[in-house]
Design a protein around this motif. Structure first.
Motif, PDB file in Angstrom:
ATOM      1  N   SER A   9       0.831  -1.408   0.059  1.00 44.62           N
ATOM      2  CA  SER A   9      -0.060   0.011  -0.014  1.00 44.62           C
ATOM      3  C   SER A   9       0.656   1.216   0.044  1.00 44.62           C
ATOM      4  O   SER A   9       2.162   1.165   0.427  1.00 44.62           O
ATOM      5  CB  SER A   9      -0.962   0.018   1.253  1.00 44.62           C
ATOM      6  N   ALA A  10       0.298   2.218  -0.612  1.00 49.53           N
ATOM      7  CA  ALA A  10       1.069   3.603  -0.487  1.00 49.53           C
ATOM      8  C   ALA A  10       1.379   4.330   0.786  1.00 49.53           C
ATOM      9  O   ALA A  10       0.517   3.775   1.745  1.00 49.53           O
ATOM     10  CB  ALA A  10       0.341   4.755  -0.930  1.00 49.53           C
ATOM     11  N   ARG A  37       4.239   4.150  -3.421  1.00 47.69           N
ATOM     12  CA  ARG A  37       3.597   5.322  -3.661  1.00 47.69           C
ATOM     13  C   ARG A  37       2.434   4.627  -4.472  1.00 47.69           C
ATOM     14  O   ARG A  37       2.546   3.844  -5.067  1.00 47.69           O
ATOM     15  CB  ARG A  37       4.409   6.561  -4.544  1.00 47.69           C
ATOM     16  N   ALA A  38       1.374   5.411  -4.665  1.00 45.98           N
ATOM     17  CA  ALA A  38       0.356   5.067  -5.465  1.00 45.98           C
ATOM     18  C   ALA A  38       0.645   4.837  -6.801  1.00 45.98           C
ATOM     19  O   ALA A  38       1.691   5.956  -7.453  1.00 45.98           O
ATOM     20  CB  ALA A  38      -0.906   6.239  -5.327  1.00 45.98           C
TER      21      ALA A  38
END
Length: 84
Positions: free
Chosen positions: A28-29, A74-75
């Motif tokens: 996950s980010a 990061r996303a």
């Protein structure tokens, strides 16, 4: 603080980079990943790929024959319409 560690020791190019990509895809980010590799190509390949990705290289170091990278996940990408 790191959230996950990927030990790519003993793997040769391109496996450390491929395993790093796969591990980041499962994260996950905001999480952080430590990658440990022994392949000298990793010292070049991983930072170069990160420079072109949304992820951030927070730290790297060389110790004897090991390479260590600390990466912030990061996303993958932001929607161009503002996130809707």
């Amino acid at each position: 603080m790191t959230d996950q560690t990927l030990d790519a020791s003993g793997l040769t190019c391109p496996m450390p980079l491929l395993k790093t990509k796969l591990q980041l895809q499962s994260m996950s980010a905001g999480e952080r990943l430590v990658v440990i590799a022994t392949d000298p190509g990793s010292a070049r390949d991983i930072p170069e790929w990160l420079a072109q990705s949304p992820h951030r290289l927070d730290d790297s170091e060389v110790s004897e024959s090991h390479y260590r990278f600390v990466i912030s996940c990061r996303a993958a990408e932001l929607d161009s319409d503002g996130g809707e």
